[in-house]
Design a protein around this motif. Structure first.
Motif, PDB file in Angstrom:
ATOM      1  N   LEU A   1      64.794  65.193  86.184  1.00 49.86           N
ATOM      2  CA  LEU A   1      66.002  65.635  86.882  1.00 49.86           C
ATOM      3  C   LEU A   1      66.179  64.781  88.136  1.00 49.86           C
ATOM      4  CD1 LEU A   1      65.489  69.505  86.699  1.00 49.86           C
ATOM      5  CD2 LEU A   1      67.155  68.200  85.391  1.00 49.86           C
TER       6      LEU A   1
ATOM      7  N   THR B   1      67.279  64.582  91.792  1.00 48.54           N
ATOM      8  CA  THR B   1      67.567  65.471  92.918  1.00 48.54           C
ATOM      9  C   THR B   1      68.624  64.825  93.807  1.00 48.54           C
ATOM     10  OG1 THR B   1      65.270  66.222  92.847  1.00 48.54           O
ATOM     11  CG2 THR B   1      66.556  66.808  94.791  1.00 48.54           C
TER      12      THR B   1
ATOM     13  N   TYR C   1      67.942  73.114  95.688  1.00 53.21           N
ATOM     14  CA  TYR C   1      68.096  71.682  95.427  1.00 53.21           C
ATOM     15  C   TYR C   1      69.138  71.499  94.320  1.00 53.21           C
ATOM     16  CZ  TYR C   1      63.771  70.949  98.046  1.00 53.21           C
ATOM     17  OH  TYR C   1      62.812  70.918  99.025  1.00 53.21           O
TER      18      TYR C   1
ATOM     19  N   VAL D   1      70.530  69.410  91.416  1.00 52.42           N
ATOM     20  CA  VAL D   1      69.924  68.424  90.517  1.00 52.42           C
ATOM     21  C   VAL D   1      70.908  68.035  89.429  1.00 52.42           C
ATOM     22  CG1 VAL D   1      67.576  69.257  90.946  1.00 52.42           C
ATOM     23  CG2 VAL D   1      68.904  70.230  89.063  1.00 52.42           C
TER      24      VAL D   1
END
Length: 354
Positions: A300, A302, A312, A314
């Motif tokens: 993923l 970020t 977060y 993502v």
């Protein structure tokens, strides 16, 4: 647990919600409907919050400690899209600052810098509380928070000292006594049953100190989704260029490592980047001959830390995989991808600071 989850957290949620409801930001029915409809996922299925109650006396809002911890971590994701007005944001910031304090308080590894950061965050939070609610008193539990940095410096992370584990152990005996329904020499009965349970645990020590797996089966690499990309990632990790899509590997559906459960599509943090942590979705498990387990992670990307949702943001990458031993994860807490009902994007919420 007693200072925060059964003290400061419900107290401040109650104050902030009452204020935001009086300002017309939302109503309690909307909040409870959103909590009821929100997908807390498998990991928080046992801690799903109850409907919030604001009409009772005292500071309680109808949550147990584990429910309160789950509630405050996911509240920004559940209600964040409703809080956009500048006046509303001023009060909502108190919840976000409390979350910032908790993300350090529940941290598992400290250095001098993080202890000083925590001290600064607690002062900032308490000052904002008195500014927003001058007529309300700080609880003694607010004062206890001021001592946390010193206690951490002297005794280590509070997560290793808190009473939640005692409460969990005590709950075992409480349930046992209830199910036994015979209180004649109850101490002997509980001690005997606990010895039997301990014997079972010691007989299966691998469950606590190693890797336990679900049913193991053989599979060729070609049976995995995006098999070509997984093969290339595995070649680089094992430095074995003989691996191909026809190679057979041992795989399973889920594992337990030191008491942590991992399933397909769980999110783990496999590395700390220069700015943000790096996350990956568990795609496959590969069991090695030495009883170790490799995780095949779909990486993923970020994008940033969205403070308003305290998560977060993502993005799923295209055909980018990473192989890592489960023992080498940055944190062994597993997470799940979450979404807000009105805001676009995928989000990951951590239990503590990363």
């Amino acid at each position: 647990m007693h200072d925060l989850l059964e003290g400061v957290v419900p107290y401040e949620i109650k104050l902030v919600f009452k204020k935001l409801i009086s300002l017309g930001c939302f109503n309690l029915e909307t909040v409870n409907n959103r909590i009821s409809a929100f997908d807390f996922g498998y990991l928080e299925s046992k801690n799903k919050p109850s409907p919030i109650k604001l009409d009772g006396t005292g500071n309680r809002i109808g949550q147990k400690a584990a429910q309160a911890w789950c509630l405050i971590r996911f509240l920004p994701m559940i209600l964040g899209d409703l809080i956009v007005d500048e006046v509303h944001l001023k009060y909502w910031d108190l919840i976000l600052q409390l979350l910032e304090c908790m993300s350090f308080i529940f941290f598992r590894s400290f250095n001098e810098s993080s202890i000083l950061t925590l001290k600064s965050l607690i002062i900032k939070h308490h000052s904002l509380f008195k500014f927003l609610f001058p007529d309300q008193n700080l609880l003694p539990k607010h004062h206890f928070m001021c001592h946390y940095p010193f206690i951490i410096k002297m005794s280590g992370p509070l997560i290793s000292l808190w009473t939640m584990r005692f409460e969990g152990k005590h709950n075992y005996f409480a349930q046992l006594a209830h199910n036994n329904r015979n209180f004649k020499n109850i101490c002997f009965s509980l001690a005997m049953r606990h010895q039997q349970y301990s014997s079972h645990v010691f007989k299966n020590l691998d469950f606590h100190h190693g890797i336990k797996t679900d049913k193991i089966c053989k599979a060729t690499m070609s049976e995995f989704d995006d098999s070509f990309d997984i093969v290339e990632s595995l070649k680089n990790y094992l430095n074995d260029h003989d691996i191909c899509i026809k190679t057979e590997m041992m795989t399973t559906n889920q594992i337990w490592f030191n008491g942590y459960n991992y399933k397909h599509n769980f999110v783990v943090c496999f590395e700390m980047g220069t700015i943000f942590p790096k996350f990956g979705i568990i795609s496959e498990f590969l069991i090695q001959n030495d009883n170790s387990c490799l995780l095949i992670l779909k990486v993923l990307e970020t994008e940033f830390f969205y403070r308003h949702l305290f998560a977060y943001k993502v993005r799923v990458t295209e055909n980018l995989y990473r192989v890592i031993n489960v023992k080498d994860l940055v944190t062994h807490d597993a997470m799940e991808i979450k979404q807000n009902c009105n805001l676009s994007g995928l989000f990951v919420i951590s239990r503590h600071f990363l």
